[in-house]
Design a protein around this motif. Structure first.
Motif, mmCIF file in Angstrom:
data_model
loop_
_atom_site.group_PDB
_atom_site.id
_atom_site.type_symbol
_atom_site.label_atom_id
_atom_site.label_comp_id
_atom_site.label_asym_id
_atom_site.label_seq_id
_atom_site.Cartn_x
_atom_site.Cartn_y
_atom_site.Cartn_z
ATOM 1 N N TYR A 85 0.838 -1.204 0.000
ATOM 2 C CA TYR A 85 0.000 0.000 0.000
ATOM 3 C C TYR A 85 0.874 1.256 0.000
ATOM 4 O O TYR A 85 0.587 2.232 -0.686
ATOM 5 N N LEU A 104 -10.694 -9.093 -7.924
ATOM 6 C CA LEU A 104 -9.704 -8.555 -8.863
ATOM 7 C C LEU A 104 -10.293 -8.327 -10.266
ATOM 8 O O LEU A 104 -10.059 -7.263 -10.849
ATOM 9 N N GLY A 159 -7.004 -1.541 -2.999
ATOM 10 C CA GLY A 159 -7.388 -2.950 -3.056
ATOM 11 C C GLY A 159 -6.493 -3.860 -2.222
ATOM 12 O O GLY A 159 -6.945 -4.877 -1.686
ATOM 13 N N TYR A 211 -6.279 -3.147 -20.758
ATOM 14 C CA TYR A 211 -7.587 -2.553 -20.440
ATOM 15 C C TYR A 211 -8.697 -2.931 -21.426
ATOM 16 O O TYR A 211 -9.806 -2.461 -21.318
ATOM 17 N N TRP A 244 -2.434 1.382 -4.006
ATOM 18 C CA TRP A 244 -3.782 0.959 -4.428
ATOM 19 C C TRP A 244 -4.572 0.445 -3.229
ATOM 20 O O TRP A 244 -4.109 -0.429 -2.495
ATOM 21 N N PHE A 278 -12.508 -5.035 -9.785
ATOM 22 C CA PHE A 278 -11.871 -3.761 -9.423
ATOM 23 C C PHE A 278 -10.509 -3.526 -10.071
ATOM 24 O O PHE A 278 -9.956 -2.442 -9.969
ATOM 25 N N ASN A 279 -9.964 -4.540 -10.681
ATOM 26 C CA ASN A 279 -8.627 -4.361 -11.240
ATOM 27 C C ASN A 279 -8.563 -4.659 -12.737
ATOM 28 O O ASN A 279 -7.844 -4.009 -13.486
ATOM 29 N N LYS A 280 -9.349 -5.649 -13.147
ATOM 30 C CA LYS A 280 -9.459 -6.002 -14.573
ATOM 31 C C LYS A 280 -8.123 -6.335 -15.219
ATOM 32 O O LYS A 280 -7.792 -5.842 -16.303
ATOM 33 N N GLU A 281 -7.337 -7.134 -14.530
ATOM 34 C CA GLU A 281 -6.075 -7.598 -15.124
ATOM 35 C C GLU A 281 -6.081 -9.113 -15.225
ATOM 36 O O GLU A 281 -6.665 -9.792 -14.386
ATOM 37 N N SER A 329 2.509 -3.963 -13.688
ATOM 38 C CA SER A 329 1.171 -3.727 -13.134
ATOM 39 C C SER A 329 0.941 -4.638 -11.936
ATOM 40 O O SER A 329 1.815 -5.377 -11.507
ATOM 41 N N LYS A 330 -0.313 -4.607 -11.424
ATOM 42 C CA LYS A 330 -0.627 -5.428 -10.242
ATOM 43 C C LYS A 330 -0.576 -6.915 -10.574
ATOM 44 O O LYS A 330 -0.324 -7.741 -9.717
ATOM 45 N N HIS A 347 1.253 -9.690 -8.397
ATOM 46 C CA HIS A 347 0.679 -10.972 -7.976
ATOM 47 C C HIS A 347 1.629 -12.110 -8.300
ATOM 48 O O HIS A 347 1.903 -12.961 -7.466
#
Ligand code: SF4
Ligand code: SF4
Ligand code: SF4
Length: 279
Positions: free
Chosen positions: A18, A71, A25, A173, A23, A74-77, A94-95, A99
């Protein structure tokens, strides 16, 4: 106290991520994962003897909505391997990359394949299938995993370099969620029939999951391992019989050694069934 260790580790990871990424999330995801694992560990201790693995299976089930709902909404990855290859190809941090780094590359240096035992969203479904394990899957079949690994890496490479797929324009995206849904669908479509066919809920992990081969590398030097206690192994074979990952637990424990097999998912079934508490 040991029950709460996953929760404390999760809080530590939350605060680091964080602060560095910012983020919101992360404030939901990691405490939820840590609390679910701690709950599972607590239930393992409290449930009657024959039902202790239910604690771990409840954990893995509780965690799966993080990856399958939270995910994606709210994240769309795309968190599947192909998505990570796309991101690395265009140098997009990216996230999804976070991960992968935590769950599959650097985390396993500490907790081995604990992700596979306690947090994988594919296994969350597989572990609840009404399949009774019969025997071991031969090692020769397990080597087949290299094929899906090569496909998962080569597919994005070919799309980009041969078919000029524009990752920034067409993937980021836009089509990421399609890839995520398709990738997960393939895992379930393969994993569920494989479990019934090979009579092993974890058949997909052993013969088809490309990620397992990646995780085995850091897991080979992981800190957390199943280890012998001071009690002496009486070579009853119960640990081997009940290990969902076909690990030769008795071979290690009877020699007074930690279990170094990178197939171990830290489910702790072997410890639970040992009649003399030698694990
Ligand atoms: S081997 Fe693959 S499918 Fe099985 S638990 Fe691990 S990551 Fe999930
Ligand atoms: S060795 Fe023990 S902890 Fe590891 S997978 Fe087998 S039963 Fe689970
Ligand atoms: S269950 Fe315990 S006593 Fe039996 S073989 Fe395994 S480690 Fe030894």
């Amino acid at each position: 106290m040991a029950t709460f260790i996953p929760f404390f580790i999760a809080l530590l990871v939350t605060s680091i991520l964080y602060k560095t990424v910012g983020w919101w999330g992360f404030l939901v995801i990691f405490p939820w994962i840590g609390a679910s694992i701690s709950l599972g560990r607590h239930l393992q201790g409290k449930l009657p003897k024959g039902q202790k693995d239910m604690g771990r299976r409840i954990s893995i089930l509780l965690i799966s909505p993080v990856f399958l709902l939270f995910l994606p909404i709210f994240n769309k990855e795309n968190l599947q391997l192909e998505g990570i290859v796309f991101l690395l190809l265009v140098g997009y941090f990216s996230k999804g990359v976070i991960h992968y780094a935590i769950a599959k590359v650097f985390g396993p240096l500490i907790w081995g394949r604990g992700f596979c035992g306690w947090a994988c969203w594919t296994a969350a479904v597989l572990d609840w299938l009404p399949v009774k394990k019969e025997g071991r899957i031969p090692d020769s079949i397990k080597n087949f995993r290299i094929v899906p690994l090569v496909i998962s890496i080569m597919l994005p490479l070919m799309l980009v370099f041969v078919f000029s797929y524009d990752v920034r324009r067409d993937y980021l995206y836009k089509q990421e969620m399609l890839w995520m849904i398709a990738g997960n669908a393939v895992y379930y479509v393969l994993g569920i029939p494989l479990a019934f066919w090979l009579k092993d809920r974890r058949a997909f992990c052993k013969v088809a999951c490309p990620v397992s081969l990646i995780m085995k590398i850091p897991a080979s030097v992981s800190l957390a391992r199943v280890k012998p206690t001071k009690n002496k192994c009486v070579q009853c074979g119960q640990c081997n019989k009940n290990c969902p990952m076909d690990v030769d637990v008795m071979g290690y424990i009877s020699q007074g050694e930690k279990v170094r097999d990178t197939e171990c998912i830290l489910c702790l079934e072997c410890s639970r069934v040992c009649p003399v508490k030698a694990i």
